[in-house]
Design an enzyme around this catalytic site. Structure first.
Site, PDB file in Angstrom:
ATOM      1  N   CYS A 112      -4.022  18.586  54.747  1.00  0.00           N
ATOM      2  CA  CYS A 112      -2.949  18.865  54.676  1.00  0.00           C
ATOM      3  C   CYS A 112      -1.920  17.306  54.741  1.00  0.00           C
ATOM      4  O   CYS A 112      -2.732  16.260  54.955  1.00  0.00           O
ATOM      5  CB  CYS A 112      -2.201  19.354  55.750  1.00  0.00           C
ATOM      6  SG  CYS A 112      -2.948  18.798  57.476  1.00  0.00           S
ATOM      7  N   HIS A 160      -7.696   9.652  62.895  1.00  0.00           N
ATOM      8  CA  HIS A 160      -7.303  10.291  61.458  1.00  0.00           C
ATOM      9  C   HIS A 160      -6.233   9.093  61.280  1.00  0.00           C
ATOM     10  O   HIS A 160      -5.449   9.466  61.842  1.00  0.00           O
ATOM     11  CB  HIS A 160      -7.195  11.958  61.859  1.00  0.00           C
ATOM     12  CG  HIS A 160      -5.667  12.182  61.204  1.00  0.00           C
ATOM     13  ND1 HIS A 160      -5.784  11.186  59.064  1.00  0.00           N
ATOM     14  CD2 HIS A 160      -4.399  12.976  60.538  1.00  0.00           C
ATOM     15  CE1 HIS A 160      -5.011  11.863  58.632  1.00  0.00           C
ATOM     16  NE2 HIS A 160      -4.187  12.481  59.050  1.00  0.00           N
ATOM     17  N   CYS A 182      -0.291  10.988  55.052  1.00  0.00           N
ATOM     18  CA  CYS A 182      -2.406  11.342  55.368  1.00  0.00           C
ATOM     19  C   CYS A 182      -2.654  11.687  54.207  1.00  0.00           C
ATOM     20  O   CYS A 182      -3.995  11.046  54.084  1.00  0.00           O
ATOM     21  CB  CYS A 182      -2.516  12.710  56.165  1.00  0.00           C
ATOM     22  SG  CYS A 182      -0.994  12.631  57.670  1.00  0.00           S
TER      23      CYS A 182
END
Lengths: 408, 95
Positions: free
Chosen positions: A387, A356, A103
């Site tokens: 995160c 996202h 991510c």
């Protein structure tokens, strides 16, 4: 020592690195409005949009291009950094490479090129990320080493992100589902308000999106936001990761398609070329945590980055925290004693509303922070933090170039 | 409009280029109203470009009629990826 060796220029001085500009495509729901659009075409659109907004920059002056994707196969493979650079029509003399930190891909692309700029190897670079989760579902072709579980290197939950979020709820029982739902509701409302005020559209690059049935269309806004969300609606959603759990589709980011691109430069070069300066990089840090509570990663990453910068959390006037899960933002806020609805945090909403697309999100945080800096010259420092799966967090501290003194 | 055009005997069936009409909101671009965007698409990839035979022309004609009826700010015609249109469908001419 030979003459040659004495003539080699060496400098240990670190140069100031700035964010010149950042843009993104509108984010789609996975396999929806971009179902007929390739990931590399999304990335190209973001890069071209970035260059079109900065005509003072000649593309051949770009020294390197770093593009992130969490799944680097198919239309996100072939060294997407180089491939997207060629496809974007940037001169062939400009190199490119690919980055993966799940991510935090685009965040890492940013810090990596920033490191190269700071040490003087390059002057100007593009950093970005793309994820077409419709074309590349999470976990696609993933082949975890059996030792992970056989030797209990990580717990079973570590590889299912929703399960890691449940584990975070377990660890901090004061982070209730009601708080997570409330946070998610506010994220939706803030995004709806930002759209109504025309705040988000400014950094979206209209992106052609074709459907075989409907023909060509143009995406100009994010597809995922749900401005009609209610607390009652959120309360009634299923908890797919655990019976009677707390993590739902409503208090998590969805699965999305999108791309982002940022222009970074040495401050000296940006000034010389007359480029805009939207943020000045102070420092950054990445940190590891237990993979089964990966959502806690932003806490140690931020502690580390603040220590490096010689700053305190109270010095930070603007926060862009990626919202993979509401509980993970709340864990961060609780640690630093920040209220769930603190106006300094994600003023334009976050990933719970806009989505996202994994590796692309880091730059989205940066472009939002840059807008906050522009609007709030009394704020001196801001952070972007997120995160990262398999138990990490990443934090970048930025300084507001519009800071006019006064309060922090 | 109804048109009956029969291809010569033995000629392959026409690869029909469809004409899809879609409204594009022009507000984000600083204009008012919609663009009626017509996409020409024969359903094949770029190795079989869009071509026009009798039925394809009928499809384009009705798409333009449909687009105009929507009272758009503008009408535009575009092709499928990489291809606008190669011209007439010549595959029936040998027959």
């Amino acid at each position: 020592m030979s003459d040659r060796a004495t003539n080699v220029a060496t400098s240990n001085s670190v140069r100031s690195v700035v964010l010149v500009d950042a843009v993104r495509t509108p984010f789609g729901k996975a396999g929806s409005m971009y179902a007929g659009t390739r990931a590399d075409d999304l990335m190209v659109r973001a890069m071209r949009g970035l260059l079109e907004r900065n005509p003072q920059l000649s593309p051949d002056a770009i020294d390197d291009v770093a593009i992130a994707a969490a799944t680097q196969t198919g239309d996100q493979g072939m060294n997407i950094g180089r491939s997207a650079t060629l496809l974007a029509g940037i001169p062939k003399t400009v190199p490119g490479y690919s980055v993966d930190r799940w991510c935090a891909g685009a965040l890492t692309a940013t810090t990596t090129v920033a490191g190269a700029i700071a040490m003087g190897a390059i002057d100007i670079a593009i950093a970005g990320g793309v994820e077409h989760m419709g074309n590349h579902p999470m976990g696609e072709l993933m082949d975890p080493n059996p030792r992970y579980l056989a030797e209990k290197l990580v717990e079973q939950d570590a590889l299912a992100m929703g399960a890691t979020a449940e584990r975070l709820h377990d660890r901090f029982p004061n982070l209730t589902k009601e708080r997570a739902d409330r946070y998610a509701f506010n994220s939706q409302m803030k995004t709806a308000q930002a759209y109504a005020d025309g705040k988000l559209q400014r950094d979206l690059i209209p992106t052609a999106a074709r459907s075989a049935e409907l023909g060509w269309g143009i995406a100009t806004v994010d597809e995922a936001p749900r401005p009609t969300t209610t607390m009652e609606g959120l309360a009634g959603l299923k908890t797919p990761f655990r019976p009677a759990g707390r993590v739902t589709a409503g208090n998590s980011a969805g699965l999305n398609d999108g791309a982002t691109a940022a222009l970074l430069a040495s401050e000296e070069k940006a000034l010389k070329l007359g480029l805009s300066i939207k943020a000045r990089l102070v420092t950054f840090a990445f940190a590891g945590v237990e993979p089964e509570v990966m959502g806690y990663g932003p806490v140690p990453a931020t502690i580390k980055a603040l220590a490096r910068a010689g700053l305190d959390i109270s010095d930070i006037g603007a926060f862009e925290v990626n919202e993979a899960f509401a509980v993970q933002v709340l864990a961060f806020l609780d640690h630093f004693g920040i209220a769930d609805d603190d106006p300094r945090v994600n003023p334009y909403g976050g990933a719970i509303a806009v989505g996202h697309p994994l590796a692309s999100s880091g730059v989205r945080l940066m472009l939002n922070l840059a807008r906050t800096f522009e609007a709030q010259p009394q704020v001196r420092y801001g952070i972007t933090t997120m995160c990262i799966g398999l138990g990490m967090g990443g934090t970048v501290i930025w300084e507001n170039p519009h800071y006019t003194g006064g309060e922090k | 409009m109804t048109t009956a055009i029969t291809l010569p005997e033995g000629a392959p069936d026409e690869v029909i280029t469809n004409a899809l009409v879609r409204d594009i909101d022009l507000t984000p671009f600083g204009f008012t109203g919609n663009l009626a965007l017509i996409t020409l698409d024969n359903g094949h990839d770029h190795t079989r470009p869009n071509t026009f035979g009798p039925q394809s022309l009928v499809a384009l004609d009705s798409a333009i009629t449909e687009a105009a009826s929507r009272k758009p700010a503008a009408i535009a015609i575009t092709g499928k990826p990489f291809i606008f249109a190669a011209g007439a469908d010549l595959s029936g001419l040998a027959f």
